[in-house]
Motif scaffolding. Structure first.
Motif, mmCIF file in Angstrom:
data_model
loop_
_atom_site.group_PDB
_atom_site.id
_atom_site.type_symbol
_atom_site.label_atom_id
_atom_site.label_comp_id
_atom_site.label_asym_id
_atom_site.label_seq_id
_atom_site.Cartn_x
_atom_site.Cartn_y
_atom_site.Cartn_z
ATOM 1 N N SER A 1 56.762 -66.757 47.168
ATOM 2 C CA SER A 1 57.079 -66.970 48.584
ATOM 3 C C SER A 1 58.548 -67.288 48.807
ATOM 4 O O SER A 1 59.085 -67.042 49.890
ATOM 5 C CB SER A 1 56.224 -68.111 49.150
ATOM 6 N N PRO B 1 54.712 -48.589 57.262
ATOM 7 C CA PRO B 1 53.883 -49.424 56.378
ATOM 8 C C PRO B 1 53.317 -48.672 55.175
ATOM 9 O O PRO B 1 52.453 -49.198 54.489
ATOM 10 C CB PRO B 1 52.725 -49.867 57.307
ATOM 11 N N LEU C 1 50.805 -52.212 54.159
ATOM 12 C CA LEU C 1 51.098 -53.400 54.951
ATOM 13 C C LEU C 1 50.253 -53.339 56.215
ATOM 14 O O LEU C 1 50.106 -52.267 56.813
ATOM 15 C CB LEU C 1 52.574 -53.462 55.356
ATOM 16 N N ASP C 2 49.702 -54.475 56.629
ATOM 17 C CA ASP C 2 49.015 -54.466 57.918
ATOM 18 C C ASP C 2 50.054 -54.459 59.032
ATOM 19 O O ASP C 2 51.256 -54.689 58.810
ATOM 20 C CB ASP C 2 48.055 -55.650 58.047
ATOM 21 N N GLU D 1 50.724 -56.392 61.591
ATOM 22 C CA GLU D 1 51.437 -57.627 61.894
ATOM 23 C C GLU D 1 52.564 -57.875 60.890
ATOM 24 O O GLU D 1 53.688 -58.228 61.267
ATOM 25 C CB GLU D 1 50.466 -58.805 61.896
ATOM 26 N N THR D 2 52.284 -57.695 59.604
ATOM 27 C CA THR D 2 53.293 -57.913 58.571
ATOM 28 C C THR D 2 54.426 -56.912 58.706
ATOM 29 O O THR D 2 55.613 -57.269 58.609
ATOM 30 C CB THR D 2 52.656 -57.794 57.175
ATOM 31 N N ARG E 1 56.683 -57.703 61.681
ATOM 32 C CA ARG E 1 57.478 -58.916 61.460
ATOM 33 C C ARG E 1 58.786 -58.596 60.737
ATOM 34 O O ARG E 1 59.802 -59.263 60.959
ATOM 35 C CB ARG E 1 56.658 -59.912 60.651
ATOM 36 N N GLU F 1 58.599 -59.268 53.574
ATOM 37 C CA GLU F 1 57.479 -59.874 54.291
ATOM 38 C C GLU F 1 56.206 -59.937 53.454
ATOM 39 O O GLU F 1 55.262 -60.640 53.814
ATOM 40 C CB GLU F 1 57.213 -59.101 55.595
ATOM 41 N N GLN F 2 56.153 -59.195 52.368
ATOM 42 C CA GLN F 2 54.997 -59.235 51.461
ATOM 43 C C GLN F 2 55.556 -59.155 50.042
ATOM 44 O O GLN F 2 55.770 -58.072 49.511
ATOM 45 C CB GLN F 2 54.043 -58.069 51.753
#
Length: 344
Positions: free
Chosen positions: A27, A259, A283-284, A286-287, A290, A318-319
């Motif tokens: 993270s 994505p 990636l979804d 929302e991700t 962002r 983001e991921q």
């Protein structure tokens, strides 16, 4: 599964086992770029571009009848005066890593893998490579190792903003001193942003960000900056990381501007122009949104296939890390764009 605008379908990542310390380290990476599995499949290295360091993970990938099982046992964060804005990396062997610093040069490191245990380690490069005097590296991004005879290795580096791939031949028993530095590929490239070599050694694939495609060059003794690409992978969005599957039948391309990962099939050969057989969302929505600072951002950056050809790993800011079963990416039923095999 979530349908994103009808063009591709998002697939769920494989959950992986990891301690809270490992997850905290992931993270904390911030903006990431390339990632790479070691030859023995026990390590995974990730380039933390903004923080100017590399994250090294001790990993196990096991295949079971119901799919892959992934465990990340430990981590080590590598810092060095020789690690700057690290954009690309690759393993020379299980204990030796080369990194490409966009704000500097290539650097080769011996990895202190025997003492990972969540440590933060300061290390010094075994060798720094700048390509001087005849082939100076400028804004090196992705790098790939090509093994050659006589203990030699070739480091193929994307010089992002000079639109050039350079080749640096180093000899192991001379402490990776380079004996040749030369421009290798230029024709057709506009911001080369990712590079891969086929497992049979016959093809070099390069992501060309500015032309929004992937160029394929056939390896030969005459290969040089004037050589034209033999194949072109179209509709790649803003291509970044890319890899050949183990059998060289497919190329997977991470699209930083969507994505998705796009999948291309060799067919009778890589010559000619072709479109993806299909695309999968990693990636979804929302991700992805962002990270959508521009049309060129938000999607996956780094991409690698583990050495057992079981899972695909991707990373972006983001991921920081996600894994997907190879079967759910390459083995999916085609949808969306159909392949075009028109010859150049």
């Amino acid at each position: 599964m979530l349908d994103l605008g009808g063009s591709c379908t998002t697939i769920a990542p494989v959950a992986f086992r990891a301690s809270q310390a490992v997850r905290a380290a992931l993270s904390a990476m911030g903006r990431t770029e390339d990632l790479r599995f070691s030859p023995d499949n026990r390590l995974l290295a990730i380039a933390a571009f903004a923080r100017k360091r590399c994250l090294l993970l001790r990993i196990d990938v096991e295949m079971w009848p119901d799919g892959p099982e992934i465990t990340i046992h430990d981590f080590m964060e590598l810092r060095s005066d020789d690690i700057g804005e690290v954009h690309g990396l690759d393993f020379i062997d299980d204990k030796t890593l080369v990194v490409a610093n966009r704000d500097g040069q290539l650097a080769i490191f011996a990895l202190p893998v025997e003492s990972m245990a969540g440590q933060h380690r300061e290390i010094t490069a075994l060798r720094r490579i700048d390509g001087k005097p005849f082939c100076k590296l400028r804004t090196p991004g992705s790098v790939v190792v090509r093994r050659e005879s006589g203990g030699r290795i070739s480091l193929l580096a994307c010089n992002n903003y000079t639109h050039l791939v350079t080749r640096h031949v180093a000899i192991r028993w001379l402490g990776y001193r380079t004996v040749k530095n030369q421009p290798l590929l230029r024709n057709g490239l506009d911001v080369p942003d990712g590079i891969a070599v086929s497992h049979d050694g016959q093809w070099i694939a390069v992501s060309s960000h500015g032309t929004r495609d992937v160029k394929l060059y056939r390896t030969s003794s005459s290969l040089g900056p004037k050589s034209e690409p033999v194949g072109i992978l179209q509709d790649a969005g803003f291509p970044h990381g890319l890899r050949f599957t183990r059998d060289d039948r497919h190329i997977l391309v991470a699209d930083a501007g969507s994505p998705a990962v796009h999948i291309y099939e060799r067919g009778d050969g890589w010559a000619g122009r072709r479109r993806p057989t299909h695309s999968v969302g990693v990636l979804d929505e929302e991700t992805f949104l962002r990270g959508r600072a521009s049309v060129e951002e938000g999607g996956p950056k780094g991409l690698d296939i583990d050495r057992s050809n079981s899972v695909v790993a991707v990373t972006c800011e983001e991921q920081s890390l996600a894994f997907y079963p190879m079967a759910s990416i390459v083995g999916k039923t085609r949808w969306g764009l159909e392949p075009s095999m028109a010859r150049l």
